[in-house]
Design a protein around this motif. Structure first.
Motif, mmCIF file in Angstrom:
data_model
loop_
_atom_site.group_PDB
_atom_site.id
_atom_site.type_symbol
_atom_site.label_atom_id
_atom_site.label_comp_id
_atom_site.label_asym_id
_atom_site.label_seq_id
_atom_site.Cartn_x
_atom_site.Cartn_y
_atom_site.Cartn_z
ATOM 1 N N TRP A 342 0.832 -1.205 0.000
ATOM 2 C CA TRP A 342 0.000 0.000 0.000
ATOM 3 C C TRP A 342 0.867 1.257 0.000
ATOM 4 O O TRP A 342 0.591 2.213 -0.742
ATOM 5 N N LEU A 343 1.933 1.262 0.807
ATOM 6 C CA LEU A 343 2.814 2.427 0.854
ATOM 7 C C LEU A 343 3.488 2.660 -0.494
ATOM 8 O O LEU A 343 3.568 3.801 -0.975
ATOM 9 N N LEU A 344 3.975 1.606 -1.117
ATOM 10 C CA LEU A 344 4.626 1.749 -2.421
ATOM 11 C C LEU A 344 3.641 2.229 -3.478
ATOM 12 O O LEU A 344 3.981 3.046 -4.344
ATOM 13 N N HIS A 345 2.421 1.716 -3.414
ATOM 14 C CA HIS A 345 1.400 2.129 -4.384
ATOM 15 C C HIS A 345 1.058 3.604 -4.212
ATOM 16 O O HIS A 345 0.966 4.353 -5.207
ATOM 17 N N ALA A 346 0.908 4.028 -2.960
ATOM 18 C CA ALA A 346 0.484 5.403 -2.682
ATOM 19 C C ALA A 346 1.610 6.410 -2.847
ATOM 20 O O ALA A 346 1.377 7.541 -3.294
ATOM 21 N N LEU A 347 2.837 6.016 -2.507
ATOM 22 C CA LEU A 347 3.941 6.972 -2.472
ATOM 23 C C LEU A 347 4.873 6.884 -3.674
ATOM 24 O O LEU A 347 5.632 7.824 -3.925
ATOM 25 N N VAL A 348 4.822 5.764 -4.410
ATOM 26 C CA VAL A 348 5.751 5.592 -5.543
ATOM 27 C C VAL A 348 5.001 5.330 -6.843
ATOM 28 O O VAL A 348 5.091 6.112 -7.796
ATOM 29 N N GLU A 349 4.255 4.236 -6.906
ATOM 30 C CA GLU A 349 3.662 3.811 -8.180
ATOM 31 C C GLU A 349 2.727 4.868 -8.763
ATOM 32 O O GLU A 349 2.934 5.346 -9.891
ATOM 33 N N GLU A 350 1.694 5.225 -8.021
ATOM 34 C CA GLU A 350 0.711 6.165 -8.572
ATOM 35 C C GLU A 350 1.282 7.566 -8.802
ATOM 36 O O GLU A 350 1.048 8.151 -9.868
ATOM 37 N N PRO A 351 2.044 8.140 -7.863
ATOM 38 C CA PRO A 351 2.625 9.461 -8.146
ATOM 39 C C PRO A 351 3.549 9.466 -9.359
ATOM 40 O O PRO A 351 3.527 10.413 -10.161
ATOM 41 N N MET A 352 4.356 8.406 -9.527
ATOM 42 C CA MET A 352 5.271 8.362 -10.658
ATOM 43 C C MET A 352 4.524 8.147 -11.971
ATOM 44 O O MET A 352 4.908 8.698 -13.009
ATOM 45 N N VAL A 353 3.456 7.355 -11.935
ATOM 46 C CA VAL A 353 2.646 7.177 -13.146
ATOM 47 C C VAL A 353 2.055 8.513 -13.575
ATOM 48 O O VAL A 353 2.081 8.885 -14.762
ATOM 49 N N ARG A 354 1.530 9.260 -12.603
ATOM 50 C CA ARG A 354 0.953 10.566 -12.941
ATOM 51 C C ARG A 354 2.030 11.525 -13.445
ATOM 52 O O ARG A 354 1.826 12.229 -14.434
ATOM 53 N N ALA A 355 3.177 11.538 -12.775
ATOM 54 C CA ALA A 355 4.236 12.483 -13.154
ATOM 55 C C ALA A 355 4.795 12.184 -14.526
ATOM 56 O O ALA A 355 5.032 13.091 -15.334
ATOM 57 N N LEU A 356 5.013 10.900 -14.819
ATOM 58 C CA LEU A 356 5.640 10.540 -16.090
ATOM 59 C C LEU A 356 4.665 10.543 -17.254
ATOM 60 O O LEU A 356 5.087 10.578 -18.415
ATOM 61 N N ASN A 357 3.377 10.488 -16.946
ATOM 62 C CA ASN A 357 2.384 10.451 -18.025
ATOM 63 C C ASN A 357 1.653 11.763 -18.230
ATOM 64 O O ASN A 357 0.769 11.855 -19.072
ATOM 65 N N GLU A 358 2.008 12.796 -17.457
ATOM 66 C CA GLU A 358 1.391 14.096 -17.696
ATOM 67 C C GLU A 358 1.773 14.611 -19.072
ATOM 68 O O GLU A 358 2.923 14.460 -19.493
#
Length: 376
Positions: A342-358
């Motif tokens: 959950w921590l990795l999903h909330a703090l790494v996976e989803e933020p990085m997906v949003r940042a790299l796909n903007e």
């Protein structure tokens, strides 16, 4: 093409958690063997879970693919989904090794970081690197690299020929262990155990091209479902077929347990879950809780082994736990794995997906304030 009522497939997200949980169960058996190896019974379940993920990858990528999608955008989105979490868990693995006083030479982590380790004949599944479970991402990268070409070729297959292509993919998955059993490559080399050599398990299980048939089968299944050719298949059909064949899987030679026996029932399971969503059938796998857990499947997969391996060494350093303690340790480490996921999903996976796909925006020149913004 008959798309049905829904193009969203939440039941498949729920199934992802079931498959990830099977892998966690396999590796949690280390707690019960005091770190001396995983349960041979659960090993086949872990193999089936990996086959499921490769099938699902092909199915979902083909389902979501639209003609004209820019290839660089596709690659960027796929890399954004897996690479940041992979690198963070790799770094955690290196830090844990260092904290345990173990050396971390360059050759132990660099191929792992670049996701090229399973291309080497020297890859050892018994000693797979810093975060051993990441080997499957090597296969995923190959799938992503080839998929734009595969998608165009799959779209060009005549509808009447889809069954032949599906049969060919399944036949290829069966032929690989047949050939490796007959040829016995590396028969004079190190043993993996259970009647196979390290070279055989590498070629059948972790060598990326060997897993392409499963991925391709998933791609073809997506077209068959999209065209309404498999509407009669339900989730319980695949589950029942898997339950009936699993005892045979347990009795078969190890190489045939990689994918040859389970690829068809797992394909039916995916088709049935997809049909439930697109045709509006009831599905517990589409429950919001199941879907939320399924969203954690990647981070759970990439983090759980580190939690279990090092957590077990901390809780039971001398391998003497008995009575209820292994059960309590298992519950604690599985809960810890979910928390880490959950921590990795909330703090790494989803933020990085949003940042790299903007969409990448170009600043408008001062003299042309109304110039349209460029997106990629």
């Amino acid at each position: 093409m008959a798309l049905g009522r829904s193009s969203r497939l939440p039941s498949l997200t729920g199934l992802r958690f079931v498959a990830a949980a099977a892998v966690v169960a396999q590796h949690a058996s280390l707690i019960w063997t005091h770190g001396h190896g995983e349960s041979a019974t659960l090993l086949r379940l872990g193999f089936a879970a990996v086959t499921f993920f490769f099938l699902l990858s092909g199915f979902l990528l083909a389902w979501a693919w639209r003609p004209g999608q820019p290839v660089p955008v596709f690659w960027r989105r796929r890399v954004a989904r897996i690479l940041p979490t992979h690198l963070v868990t790799l770094l955690l693995g290196v830090l844990l090794l260092a904290a345990a006083g173990r050396a971390v030479p360059l050759w132990a982590w660099l191929p792992n970081a670049l996701l090229v380790q399973t291309w080497s004949p020297g890859f050892d599944l018994l000693d797979p690197g810093v975060n051993g479970v990441s080997w499957s991402l090597c296969c995923d990268l190959l799938f992503y690299l080839l998929f734009p070409v595969i998608a165009r070729r799959a779209a060009a297959i005549r509808s009447a020929h889809l069954w032949a292509w599906a049969a060919a993919a399944v036949a290829a998955a069966v032929l690989i262990p047949v050939l490796l059993t007959a040829a016995r490559p590396g028969s004079d080399g190190p043993s993996f155990g259970l009647g196979v050599t390290l070279r055989q398990i590498w070629l059948c299980y972790t060598f990326p091209p060997a897993r392409l048939p499963e991925f391709l089968f998933g791609v073809v299944l997506a077209r068959l479902v999209r065209e309404g050719r498999l509407d009669g298949v339900r989730t319980w059909h695949g589950a029942a077929a898997f339950a009936l064949l699993y005892p045979l899987d347990q009795l078969s030679p190890l190489l045939f347990g990689v994918a040859a026996i389970t690829v068809l029932p797992l394909g039916a399971l995916i088709v049935g879950a997809a049909n439930a969503d697109r045709l509006g059938r009831p599905s517990r796998l589409a429950h919001p809780v199941a879907e939320r857990l399924g969203a954690l499947s990647l981070t759970l997969y990439l983090s759980h082994y580190l939690v279990i391996e090092y957590g077990d060494a901390l809780l039971d350093p001398y391998g003497t736990a008995d009575g209820l303690r292994p059960l309590l340790y298992t519950a604690a480490l599985v809960a810890g794995s979910l928390a880490a996921a959950w921590l990795l999903h909330a703090l790494v996976e989803e933020p990085m997906v949003r940042a790299l796909n903007e969409p990448r925006r170009r600043t408008a020149p001062v003299t042309l304030p109304d110039r349209p913004k460029e997106t990629s």
